[in-house]
Scaffold this motif. Structure first.
Motif, PDB file in Angstrom:
ATOM      1  N   GLY A   8      62.041  76.745  29.811  1.00 16.16           N
ATOM      2  CA  GLY A   8      61.181  75.581  29.969  1.00 16.16           C
ATOM      3  C   GLY A   8      59.893  75.929  30.688  1.00 16.16           C
ATOM      4  O   GLY A   8      59.709  77.038  31.163  1.00 16.16           O
ATOM      5  N   GLY A   9      59.011  74.955  30.728  1.00 15.18           N
ATOM      6  CA  GLY A   9      57.759  75.179  31.417  1.00 15.18           C
ATOM      7  C   GLY A   9      56.710  74.182  30.983  1.00 15.18           C
ATOM      8  O   GLY A   9      57.005  73.171  30.349  1.00 15.18           O
ATOM      9  N   LEU A  10      55.488  74.502  31.359  1.00 19.40           N
ATOM     10  CA  LEU A  10      54.337  73.647  31.047  1.00 19.40           C
ATOM     11  C   LEU A  10      53.566  74.243  29.887  1.00 19.40           C
ATOM     12  O   LEU A  10      53.254  75.442  29.886  1.00 19.40           O
ATOM     13  CB  LEU A  10      53.436  73.528  32.277  1.00 19.40           C
ATOM     14  N   VAL A  11      53.274  73.410  28.907  1.00 19.91           N
ATOM     15  CA  VAL A  11      52.532  73.873  27.738  1.00 19.91           C
ATOM     16  C   VAL A  11      51.591  72.764  27.293  1.00 19.91           C
ATOM     17  O   VAL A  11      51.866  71.583  27.501  1.00 19.91           O
ATOM     18  CB  VAL A  11      53.504  74.265  26.607  1.00 19.91           C
ATOM     19  N   GLN A  12      50.492  73.149  26.696  1.00 21.61           N
ATOM     20  CA  GLN A  12      49.550  72.161  26.184  1.00 21.61           C
ATOM     21  C   GLN A  12      50.040  71.618  24.839  1.00 21.61           C
ATOM     22  O   GLN A  12      50.784  72.294  24.117  1.00 21.61           O
ATOM     23  CB  GLN A  12      48.170  72.784  26.017  1.00 21.61           C
ATOM     24  N   ALA A  13      49.608  70.423  24.535  1.00 25.60           N
ATOM     25  CA  ALA A  13      49.937  69.829  23.244  1.00 25.60           C
ATOM     26  C   ALA A  13      49.512  70.765  22.117  1.00 25.60           C
ATOM     27  O   ALA A  13      48.427  71.363  22.169  1.00 25.60           O
ATOM     28  CB  ALA A  13      49.255  68.481  23.101  1.00 25.60           C
ATOM     29  N   GLY A  14      50.391  70.893  21.142  1.00 27.14           N
ATOM     30  CA  GLY A  14      50.143  71.804  20.040  1.00 27.14           C
ATOM     31  C   GLY A  14      50.718  73.190  20.250  1.00 27.14           C
ATOM     32  O   GLY A  14      50.769  73.993  19.309  1.00 27.14           O
ATOM     33  N   GLY A  15      51.152  73.459  21.459  1.00 27.32           N
ATOM     34  CA  GLY A  15      51.700  74.770  21.772  1.00 27.32           C
ATOM     35  C   GLY A  15      53.164  74.897  21.412  1.00 27.32           C
ATOM     36  O   GLY A  15      53.761  73.995  20.808  1.00 27.32           O
ATOM     37  N   SER A  16      53.742  76.027  21.795  1.00 24.41           N
ATOM     38  CA  SER A  16      55.133  76.335  21.462  1.00 24.41           C
ATOM     39  C   SER A  16      55.889  76.793  22.693  1.00 24.41           C
ATOM     40  O   SER A  16      55.317  77.336  23.638  1.00 24.41           O
ATOM     41  CB  SER A  16      55.193  77.442  20.411  1.00 24.41           C
ATOM     42  N   LEU A  17      57.179  76.547  22.658  1.00 26.37           N
ATOM     43  CA  LEU A  17      58.093  77.044  23.681  1.00 26.37           C
ATOM     44  C   LEU A  17      59.404  77.417  23.004  1.00 26.37           C
ATOM     45  O   LEU A  17      59.775  76.830  21.981  1.00 26.37           O
ATOM     46  CB  LEU A  17      58.379  75.993  24.747  1.00 26.37           C
ATOM     47  N   ARG A  18      60.093  78.364  23.615  1.00 29.34           N
ATOM     48  CA  ARG A  18      61.396  78.755  23.104  1.00 29.34           C
ATOM     49  C   ARG A  18      62.405  78.636  24.226  1.00 29.34           C
ATOM     50  O   ARG A  18      62.267  79.293  25.262  1.00 29.34           O
ATOM     51  CB  ARG A  18      61.353  80.184  22.583  1.00 29.34           C
ATOM     52  N   LEU A  19      63.396  77.813  24.027  1.00 26.60           N
ATOM     53  CA  LEU A  19      64.456  77.646  25.000  1.00 26.60           C
ATOM     54  C   LEU A  19      65.650  78.504  24.595  1.00 26.60           C
ATOM     55  O   LEU A  19      65.958  78.625  23.409  1.00 26.60           O
ATOM     56  CB  LEU A  19      64.888  76.179  25.090  1.00 26.60           C
ATOM     57  N   SER A  20      66.287  79.065  25.604  1.00 35.17           N
ATOM     58  CA  SER A  20      67.462  79.884  25.359  1.00 35.17           C
ATOM     59  C   SER A  20      68.609  79.407  26.233  1.00 35.17           C
ATOM     60  O   SER A  20      68.393  78.896  27.338  1.00 35.17           O
ATOM     61  CB  SER A  20      67.169  81.352  25.664  1.00 35.17           C
ATOM     62  N   CYS A  21      69.818  79.578  25.735  1.00 35.59           N
ATOM     63  CA  CYS A  21      71.004  79.197  26.487  1.00 35.59           C
ATOM     64  C   CYS A  21      72.100  80.200  26.190  1.00 35.59           C
ATOM     65  O   CYS A  21      72.353  80.526  25.019  1.00 35.59           O
ATOM     66  CB  CYS A  21      71.452  77.795  26.105  1.00 35.59           C
TER      67      CYS A  21
END
Length: 120
Positions: A8-21
């Motif tokens: 998780g984290g902070l990202v601007q609109a239009g950006g991407s993030l990858r969550l792992s578990c």
């Protein structure tokens, strides 16, 4: 059994993030792994789920933008989130339906939650 979520984290609109578990502990099988999210003042909702055979189910909020995948050998599940919107801001929780031993009953497990904040 423990579920450890990250990404998780902070990202601007239009950006991407990858969550792992990653699931660890006494595990015989994990029929279902999933991601849920809960925004402030709202109920927890399903983002995406995936079975051990690879069948996926995406919640309406993520269709066309999110992808879920898992590695059965590593007991991990990832959520790739693209084209993020401010309304995706929430705490994201990893979920797993686990059979700890052969012949045992299934039990549900939750990770600690990881905050995703999307700024406009």
């Amino acid at each position: 059994v423990q579920l450890q979520a990250s990404g998780g984290g902070l990202v601007q609109a239009g950006g991407s993030l990858r969550l792992s578990c990653a699931a660890s502990g006494s595990i015989f099988s994990i029929p279902v792994m999933a991601w849920y999210r809960q925004a402030p003042g709202k109920q927890r909702e399903l983002v995406a789920s995936i079975t051990s055979t690879g069948s996926t189910n995406l919640g309406d909020s993520g269709k066309g933008r999110f992808t879920i995948a898992r590695d059965n050998a590593k007991n991990t599940v990832n959520l790739q989130m693209n084209s993020l919107k401010p309304q995706d801001t929430a705490v994201y929780y990893c979920y797993a339906l686990i059979r700890q031993y052969s012949g045992s009953e299934y039990s549900t497990h939750w990770g600690q939650g990881t905050l995703v904040t999307v700024s406009s």
